[in-house]
Design a protein around this motif. Structure first.
Motif, PDB file in Angstrom:
ATOM      1  N   SER A 109       0.835  -1.201   0.000  1.00  0.00           N
ATOM      2  CA  SER A 109       0.000   0.000   0.000  1.00  0.00           C
ATOM      3  C   SER A 109       0.870   1.252   0.000  1.00  0.00           C
ATOM      4  CB  SER A 109      -0.900   0.012   1.235  1.00  0.00           C
ATOM      5  OG  SER A 109      -0.121   0.200   2.408  1.00  0.00           O
ATOM      6  N   ASP A 110       0.278   2.356  -0.393  1.00  0.00           N
ATOM      7  CA  ASP A 110       0.996   3.632  -0.379  1.00  0.00           C
ATOM      8  C   ASP A 110       1.471   3.990   1.023  1.00  0.00           C
ATOM      9  OD1 ASP A 110       0.696   3.931  -3.098  1.00  0.00           O
ATOM     10  OD2 ASP A 110      -1.064   5.239  -2.928  1.00  0.00           O
ATOM     11  N   ASN A 111       0.682   3.640   2.033  1.00  0.00           N
ATOM     12  CA  ASN A 111       1.039   3.926   3.419  1.00  0.00           C
ATOM     13  C   ASN A 111       2.324   3.182   3.814  1.00  0.00           C
ATOM     14  OD1 ASN A 111       0.753   4.972   6.035  1.00  0.00           O
ATOM     15  ND2 ASN A 111      -0.381   3.161   6.710  1.00  0.00           N
ATOM     16  N   LYS A 112       2.421   1.906   3.436  1.00  0.00           N
ATOM     17  CA  LYS A 112       3.619   1.125   3.763  1.00  0.00           C
ATOM     18  C   LYS A 112       4.822   1.637   2.974  1.00  0.00           C
ATOM     19  CE  LYS A 112       1.214  -2.997   5.219  1.00  0.00           C
ATOM     20  NZ  LYS A 112       0.886  -4.399   4.960  1.00  0.00           N
ATOM     21  N   LEU A 113       4.610   1.945   1.710  1.00  0.00           N
ATOM     22  CA  LEU A 113       5.704   2.484   0.900  1.00  0.00           C
ATOM     23  C   LEU A 113       6.209   3.805   1.470  1.00  0.00           C
ATOM     24  CD1 LEU A 113       4.406   1.685  -2.693  1.00  0.00           C
ATOM     25  CD2 LEU A 113       6.312   0.588  -1.502  1.00  0.00           C
ATOM     26  N   GLN A 114       5.285   4.619   1.985  1.00  0.00           N
ATOM     27  CA  GLN A 114       5.667   5.904   2.574  1.00  0.00           C
ATOM     28  C   GLN A 114       6.554   5.694   3.799  1.00  0.00           C
ATOM     29  OE1 GLN A 114       5.235   8.957   1.272  1.00  0.00           O
ATOM     30  NE2 GLN A 114       6.461   9.725   2.975  1.00  0.00           N
ATOM     31  N   LYS A 115       6.256   4.680   4.600  1.00  0.00           N
ATOM     32  CA  LYS A 115       7.094   4.385   5.777  1.00  0.00           C
ATOM     33  C   LYS A 115       8.517   4.040   5.338  1.00  0.00           C
ATOM     34  CE  LYS A 115       3.618   2.799   9.055  1.00  0.00           C
ATOM     35  NZ  LYS A 115       3.218   1.690   9.943  1.00  0.00           N
ATOM     36  N   TYR A 116       8.616   3.223   4.287  1.00  0.00           N
ATOM     37  CA  TYR A 116       9.944   2.881   3.778  1.00  0.00           C
ATOM     38  C   TYR A 116      10.642   4.115   3.206  1.00  0.00           C
ATOM     39  CZ  TYR A 116       9.351  -2.172   4.308  1.00  0.00           C
ATOM     40  OH  TYR A 116       9.200  -3.435   4.806  1.00  0.00           O
ATOM     41  N   ALA A 117       9.915   4.912   2.462  1.00  0.00           N
ATOM     42  CA  ALA A 117      10.506   6.113   1.865  1.00  0.00           C
ATOM     43  C   ALA A 117      11.049   7.042   2.950  1.00  0.00           C
ATOM     44  CB  ALA A 117       9.474   6.825   0.991  1.00  0.00           C
ATOM     45  N   GLU A 118      10.299   7.215   4.014  1.00  0.00           N
ATOM     46  CA  GLU A 118      10.754   8.065   5.121  1.00  0.00           C
ATOM     47  C   GLU A 118      12.009   7.485   5.780  1.00  0.00           C
ATOM     48  OE1 GLU A 118       7.374   8.574   7.701  1.00  0.00           O
ATOM     49  OE2 GLU A 118       6.301   9.783   6.213  1.00  0.00           O
ATOM     50  N   ALA A 119      12.048   6.175   5.936  1.00  0.00           N
ATOM     51  CA  ALA A 119      13.214   5.541   6.556  1.00  0.00           C
ATOM     52  C   ALA A 119      14.467   5.752   5.713  1.00  0.00           C
ATOM     53  CB  ALA A 119      12.960   4.050   6.749  1.00  0.00           C
ATOM     54  N   PHE A 120      14.290   5.772   4.390  1.00  0.00           N
ATOM     55  CA  PHE A 120      15.428   5.953   3.486  1.00  0.00           C
ATOM     56  C   PHE A 120      15.641   7.416   3.089  1.00  0.00           C
ATOM     57  CE2 PHE A 120      14.202   1.489   2.150  1.00  0.00           C
ATOM     58  CZ  PHE A 120      15.219   0.884   2.859  1.00  0.00           C
ATOM     59  N   ASN A 121      14.833   8.321   3.650  1.00  0.00           N
ATOM     60  CA  ASN A 121      14.939   9.750   3.361  1.00  0.00           C
ATOM     61  C   ASN A 121      14.799  10.019   1.863  1.00  0.00           C
ATOM     62  OD1 ASN A 121      15.217  12.449   4.037  1.00  0.00           O
ATOM     63  ND2 ASN A 121      17.444  12.417   3.818  1.00  0.00           N
ATOM     64  N   THR A 122      13.742   9.459   1.287  1.00  0.00           N
ATOM     65  CA  THR A 122      13.482   9.637  -0.130  1.00  0.00           C
ATOM     66  C   THR A 122      11.980   9.715  -0.362  1.00  0.00           C
ATOM     67  OG1 THR A 122      14.103   8.822  -2.309  1.00  0.00           O
ATOM     68  CG2 THR A 122      13.442   7.156  -0.712  1.00  0.00           C
ATOM     69  N   LYS A 123      11.577   9.804  -1.613  1.00  0.00           N
ATOM     70  CA  LYS A 123      10.163   9.835  -1.989  1.00  0.00           C
ATOM     71  C   LYS A 123       9.741   8.454  -2.469  1.00  0.00           C
ATOM     72  CE  LYS A 123      10.582  14.610  -3.436  1.00  0.00           C
ATOM     73  NZ  LYS A 123      10.692  15.517  -4.561  1.00  0.00           N
ATOM     74  N   VAL A 124       8.446   8.180  -2.413  1.00  0.00           N
ATOM     75  CA  VAL A 124       7.927   6.881  -2.824  1.00  0.00           C
ATOM     76  C   VAL A 124       8.287   6.590  -4.282  1.00  0.00           C
ATOM     77  CG1 VAL A 124       5.835   5.520  -3.219  1.00  0.00           C
ATOM     78  CG2 VAL A 124       6.080   6.846  -1.109  1.00  0.00           C
ATOM     79  N   ASP A 125       8.129   7.568  -5.163  1.00  0.00           N
ATOM     80  CA  ASP A 125       8.475   7.355  -6.576  1.00  0.00           C
ATOM     81  C   ASP A 125       9.953   7.025  -6.743  1.00  0.00           C
ATOM     82  OD1 ASP A 125       5.882   7.762  -7.433  1.00  0.00           O
ATOM     83  OD2 ASP A 125       6.184   9.894  -7.870  1.00  0.00           O
ATOM     84  N   ASP A 126      10.805   7.704  -5.986  1.00  0.00           N
ATOM     85  CA  ASP A 126      12.240   7.435  -6.058  1.00  0.00           C
ATOM     86  C   ASP A 126      12.561   6.057  -5.478  1.00  0.00           C
ATOM     87  OD1 ASP A 126      12.603   9.900  -7.214  1.00  0.00           O
ATOM     88  OD2 ASP A 126      13.175  10.881  -5.342  1.00  0.00           O
ATOM     89  N   LEU A 127      11.806   5.652  -4.464  1.00  0.00           N
ATOM     90  CA  LEU A 127      11.974   4.329  -3.883  1.00  0.00           C
ATOM     91  C   LEU A 127      11.697   3.254  -4.934  1.00  0.00           C
ATOM     92  CD1 LEU A 127      12.327   2.503  -1.327  1.00  0.00           C
ATOM     93  CD2 LEU A 127       9.874   2.746  -0.995  1.00  0.00           C
ATOM     94  N   LYS A 128      10.631   3.431  -5.670  1.00  0.00           N
ATOM     95  CA  LYS A 128      10.241   2.442  -6.679  1.00  0.00           C
ATOM     96  C   LYS A 128      11.232   2.369  -7.840  1.00  0.00           C
ATOM     97  CE  LYS A 128       5.248   2.811  -5.907  1.00  0.00           C
ATOM     98  NZ  LYS A 128       3.975   3.210  -6.541  1.00  0.00           N
ATOM     99  N   THR A 129      11.864   3.486  -8.154  1.00  0.00           N
ATOM    100  CA  THR A 129      12.758   3.536  -9.325  1.00  0.00           C
ATOM    101  C   THR A 129      14.243   3.516  -8.950  1.00  0.00           C
ATOM    102  OG1 THR A 129      12.737   5.954  -9.322  1.00  0.00           O
ATOM    103  CG2 THR A 129      11.075   4.836 -10.690  1.00  0.00           C
ATOM    104  N   MET A 130      14.531   3.380  -7.672  1.00  0.00           N
ATOM    105  CA  MET A 130      15.910   3.371  -7.162  1.00  0.00           C
ATOM    106  C   MET A 130      16.656   4.649  -7.524  1.00  0.00           C
ATOM    107  SD  MET A 130      17.248  -0.542  -7.602  1.00  0.00           S
ATOM    108  CE  MET A 130      17.060  -0.578  -9.374  1.00  0.00           C
ATOM    109  N   THR A 131      15.961   5.767  -7.479  1.00  0.00           N
ATOM    110  CA  THR A 131      16.580   7.058  -7.770  1.00  0.00           C
ATOM    111  C   THR A 131      17.119   7.648  -6.471  1.00  0.00           C
ATOM    112  OG1 THR A 131      15.019   7.415  -9.566  1.00  0.00           O
ATOM    113  CG2 THR A 131      16.190   9.353  -8.732  1.00  0.00           C
ATOM    114  N   VAL A 132      18.387   8.010  -6.506  1.00  0.00           N
ATOM    115  CA  VAL A 132      19.036   8.567  -5.314  1.00  0.00           C
ATOM    116  C   VAL A 132      19.345  10.032  -5.574  1.00  0.00           C
ATOM    117  CG1 VAL A 132      21.063   8.450  -3.847  1.00  0.00           C
ATOM    118  CG2 VAL A 132      20.042   6.347  -4.721  1.00  0.00           C
ATOM    119  N   HIS A 133      18.934  10.872  -4.654  1.00  0.00           N
ATOM    120  CA  HIS A 133      19.270  12.294  -4.696  1.00  0.00           C
ATOM    121  C   HIS A 133      20.245  12.555  -3.565  1.00  0.00           C
ATOM    122  CE1 HIS A 133      16.039  13.058  -7.548  1.00  0.00           C
ATOM    123  NE2 HIS A 133      15.260  12.299  -6.782  1.00  0.00           N
TER     124      HIS A 133
END
Length: 135
Positions: A109-133
């Protein structure tokens, strides 16, 4: 080691920080002295970072081959393991391990993905595409 013998070999970290070392002054008393680096330590750190870069590249390849989810890539990139990621997200370790499977990750779910994104200090879209800023 005497105060004037404290190593000052410039490393990549030497531009950011200095290390406090203990040395003896002319009276033989211990004093603190700043060091910008030491060749042996620089070599060890460079080797360790090289190993980390290889692990990140291998994780990225596993994701691209469909053998792992993007979580593996970000775990390696952010120097985390399952236990650390579980602690940051509030998921159980067994859940994180399950989410490392691409077929499970793709149904999160978007909610679970958001938790992961926050843990990695990134955005959900970047999480899915392995984009690192870079920070």
């Amino acid at each position: 080691m005497k105060k004037d013998e404290v190593p000052q070999d410039l490393s990549s970290l030497g531009k950011i920080t200095k290390e406090v070392c203990y040395a003896t002054d002319s009276d033989g008393k211990y004093v603190t002295e700043l060091s910008s680096g030491w060749e042996v330590k620089i070599t060890a750190l460079d080797t360790a970072w090289g190993d980390i870069q290889k692990r990140v590249a291998a994780a990225k390849q596993q994701v691209l081959e469909g053998k792992a989810s993007p979580l593996l890539f970000f775990m390696e990139y952010r120097l985390m393991d399952v236990a650390i990621l579980a602690g940051y997200t509030g998921f159980w370790k067994w859940q994180v391990k399950r989410h490392l499977k691409p077929e499970v990750f793709n149904t999160l779910s978007d909610n679970k993905l958001q938790k992961y994104a926050e843990a990695f200090n990134t955005k959900v879209d970047d999480l899915k595409t392995m984009t690192v800023h870079e920070d």
